[in-house]
Design a protein around this motif. Structure first.
Motif, PDB file in Angstrom:
ATOM      1  N   SER A 144       0.815  -1.210   0.000  1.00 12.80           N
ATOM      2  CA  SER A 144       0.000   0.000   0.000  1.00 12.80           C
ATOM      3  C   SER A 144       0.848   1.259   0.000  1.00 12.80           C
ATOM      4  O   SER A 144       1.981   1.266   0.491  1.00 12.80           O
ATOM      5  CB  SER A 144      -0.911   0.016   1.240  1.00 12.80           C
ATOM      6  OG  SER A 144      -0.130   0.060   2.432  1.00 12.80           O
ATOM      7  N   VAL A 145       0.271   2.309  -0.572  1.00 12.54           N
ATOM      8  CA  VAL A 145       0.849   3.651  -0.518  1.00 12.54           C
ATOM      9  C   VAL A 145      -0.268   4.600  -0.091  1.00 12.54           C
ATOM     10  O   VAL A 145      -1.330   4.642  -0.717  1.00 12.54           O
ATOM     11  CB  VAL A 145       1.410   4.096  -1.882  1.00 12.54           C
ATOM     12  CG1 VAL A 145       1.808   5.580  -1.840  1.00 12.54           C
ATOM     13  CG2 VAL A 145       2.612   3.249  -2.280  1.00 12.54           C
ATOM     14  N   GLU A 146      -0.041   5.347   0.989  1.00 13.06           N
ATOM     15  CA  GLU A 146      -1.017   6.323   1.468  1.00 13.06           C
ATOM     16  C   GLU A 146      -0.394   7.715   1.372  1.00 13.06           C
ATOM     17  O   GLU A 146       0.752   7.924   1.775  1.00 13.06           O
ATOM     18  CB  GLU A 146      -1.434   6.020   2.899  1.00 13.06           C
ATOM     19  CG  GLU A 146      -2.148   4.688   3.061  1.00 13.06           C
ATOM     20  CD  GLU A 146      -2.521   4.407   4.506  1.00 13.06           C
ATOM     21  OE1 GLU A 146      -3.265   5.230   5.083  1.00 13.06           O
ATOM     22  OE2 GLU A 146      -2.048   3.395   5.042  1.00 13.06           O
ATOM     23  N   VAL A 147      -1.185   8.647   0.841  1.00  9.33           N
ATOM     24  CA  VAL A 147      -0.697  10.007   0.624  1.00  9.33           C
ATOM     25  C   VAL A 147      -1.701  10.993   1.210  1.00  9.33           C
ATOM     26  O   VAL A 147      -2.901  10.913   0.927  1.00  9.33           O
ATOM     27  CB  VAL A 147      -0.511  10.297  -0.884  1.00  9.33           C
ATOM     28  CG1 VAL A 147      -0.058  11.743  -1.095  1.00  9.33           C
ATOM     29  CG2 VAL A 147       0.473   9.326  -1.505  1.00  9.33           C
ATOM     30  N   LEU A 148      -1.216  11.902   2.026  1.00  6.10           N
ATOM     31  CA  LEU A 148      -1.996  13.034   2.518  1.00  6.10           C
ATOM     32  C   LEU A 148      -1.206  14.269   2.132  1.00  6.10           C
ATOM     33  O   LEU A 148      -0.154  14.548   2.706  1.00  6.10           O
ATOM     34  CB  LEU A 148      -2.168  12.951   4.039  1.00  6.10           C
ATOM     35  CG  LEU A 148      -2.726  14.185   4.756  1.00  6.10           C
ATOM     36  CD1 LEU A 148      -4.150  14.481   4.300  1.00  6.10           C
ATOM     37  CD2 LEU A 148      -2.681  13.996   6.270  1.00  6.10           C
ATOM     38  N   ALA A 149      -1.676  14.991   1.106  1.00  2.00           N
ATOM     39  CA  ALA A 149      -0.838  16.059   0.559  1.00  2.00           C
ATOM     40  C   ALA A 149      -1.670  17.201   0.011  1.00  2.00           C
ATOM     41  O   ALA A 149      -2.790  16.996  -0.469  1.00  2.00           O
ATOM     42  CB  ALA A 149       0.066  15.515  -0.538  1.00  2.00           C
ATOM     43  N   ALA A 150      -1.104  18.395   0.082  1.00  2.00           N
ATOM     44  CA  ALA A 150      -1.720  19.569  -0.519  1.00  2.00           C
ATOM     45  C   ALA A 150      -1.763  19.411  -2.037  1.00  2.00           C
ATOM     46  O   ALA A 150      -0.871  18.807  -2.630  1.00  2.00           O
ATOM     47  CB  ALA A 150      -0.944  20.823  -0.135  1.00  2.00           C
ATOM     48  N   CYS A 151      -2.791  19.942  -2.654  1.00  3.60           N
ATOM     49  CA  CYS A 151      -2.985  19.794  -4.099  1.00  3.60           C
ATOM     50  C   CYS A 151      -1.785  20.315  -4.883  1.00  3.60           C
ATOM     51  O   CYS A 151      -1.366  19.687  -5.857  1.00  3.60           O
ATOM     52  CB  CYS A 151      -4.259  20.522  -4.521  1.00  3.60           C
ATOM     53  SG  CYS A 151      -4.613  20.435  -6.285  1.00  3.60           S
ATOM     54  N   ASP A 152      -1.229  21.462  -4.478  1.00  5.22           N
ATOM     55  CA  ASP A 152      -0.096  22.038  -5.207  1.00  5.22           C
ATOM     56  C   ASP A 152       1.088  21.085  -5.235  1.00  5.22           C
ATOM     57  O   ASP A 152       1.739  20.903  -6.270  1.00  5.22           O
ATOM     58  CB  ASP A 152       0.332  23.364  -4.565  1.00  5.22           C
ATOM     59  CG  ASP A 152      -0.654  24.484  -4.848  1.00  5.22           C
ATOM     60  OD1 ASP A 152      -1.538  24.285  -5.709  1.00  5.22           O
ATOM     61  OD2 ASP A 152      -0.546  25.543  -4.203  1.00  5.22           O
TER      62      ASP A 152
END
Length: 263
Positions: A144-152
Motif C-alpha cells: 500500500s501507498v497512502e498520501v496526505l498532501a496539498a494539491c499544489d
C-alpha cells in the motif's frame, strides 16, 4: 613524441570520463587523423609506447571504437565520433544499471545495526533529493501507498513519480482539491477542509504549509515533506515503528475529521 600537447582543451579528460584510459584516448584520437593505420603507424601518430599499442587496440575494439582489417599487416580504423561516443554512453548506461541492481540487492539485504531502543529519523534537504527518496519508496512498495498532501505539491511534484508504484499496490490519496481528470488506478479522496474544518486546521488548510505532504508505504516507511512557496523544502524520513505508527494515526485522524465535516 608528445602527441597530446596539441589536443583541444580538456579532450583527454572528457574521454577519460567516458571510461577511456589515457593511452586508449590517444590511440583513438590518433586513428581519427589517419585512415587504415598499422600498429607501427599508430605508435608514431599517438605517441603511445609500441609495446602498449596492441593491448590498447584490443580494448578499443571491445569498446566498439575501433575496427580492424583481416589483412597482413592488420590495419585499424576509428569508428566515427558520433557513433563512437554513442557506443561508450551505451556501455556506461549498461554498467550503471548493473551496478544499481547489485547495490540495491546489497541494500535490501543489509542487517540493521543494534541500536537499542533508538529510533532513527533522517532529514532530507532539497526538492530533488526528496523526490528521489519518494521514488525509491514508491518503487519498493508491495502492499500500500497512502498520501496526505496539498494539491499544489501533488500536481507539481508527486504525481509524476507515483507511476513508479507497482500496479498491484493499492494507492490512496487524500487531498484538499483536484484539477483535471483523476487517475483511474488510484483512490482519490477530495476533502474540502478550507470551507468546513477551520476548527481543526490553521486557516482551514489540509496541512499547515502550501506545499506539504505525508507519505506512508506498506505501513513501514514514511516521509513528511514540508515546504512553502519560495523556500527550499525539507523532509523527515523514517522506518522506525513508533514514527510510522504516529504518521498512520495522523493520516487516519485527518481523514476521519474531514469526512465528518462534510457529512
Amino acid at each position: 613524441m608528445n602527441a597530446s600537447r596539441d589536443l583541444p582543451g580538456n579532450l583527454l579528460e572528457s574521454l577519460k570520463s567516458l571510461g577511456l584510459t589515457k593511452y586508449e584516448a590517444l590511440v583513438y584520437i590518433g586513428l581519427l587523423r589517419v585512415a587504415g593505420a598499422t600498429a607501427t603507424e599508430i605508435h608514431e601518430t599517438s605517441g603511445v609506447p609500441r609495446a602498449s599499442v596492441y593491448p590498447v587496440l584490443d580494448r578499443l575494439v571491445q569498446k566498439e571504437l575501433v575496427s580492424v582489417s583481416h589483412t597482413t599487416p592488420k590495419r585499424f580504423d576509428a569508428i566515427p565520433p558520433d557513433q563512437g561516443v554513442e557506443n561508450l554512453m551505451r556501455r556506461i548506461e549498461s554498467d550503471a544499471e548493473s551496478a544499481r541492481e547489485a547495490l540495491n540487492a546489497l541494500y535490501r539485504e543489509k542487517v540493521p545495526e543494534a541500536r537499542g531502543t533508538q529510533e532513527l529519523i533522517w532529514t532530507v534537504y532539497g526538492e530533488e533529493n526528496i523526490k528521489t527518496r519518494l521514488a525509491e519508496m514508491f518503487r519498493s512498495a508491495e502492499l500500500s501507498v497512502e498520501v496526505l498532501a496539498a494539491c499544489d505539491l501533488l500536481e507539481e511534484n508527486v504525481l509524476p513519480i507515483l507511476n513508479a508504484v507497482p500496479g498491484s499496490v493499492q494507492v490512496d490519496i487524500v487531498t484538499d482539491s483536484w484539477q483535471g481528470e483523476q487517475p483511474s488506478g488510484f483512490g482519490i479522496h477530495i476533502l474540502p477542509l478550507a470551507a468546513r474544518c477551520e476548527a481543526y486546521s490553521p486557516q482551514g488548510k489540509l496541512l499547515p504549509y502550501e506545499k506539504s505532504g505525508v507519505f506512508l508505504v506498506d505501513n513501514a516507511r514514511t516521509l513528511l515533506w514540508l515546504g512553502s512557496s519560495g523556500e527550499q523544502p525539507s523532509a523527515l524520513y523514517s522506518e522506525s515503528a513508533g514514527f510510522v505508527q504516529f504518521v498512520r494515526r495522523h493520516i487516519a485522524s485527518v481523514a476521519e475529521r474531514a469526512r465528518a465535516a462534510v457529512q
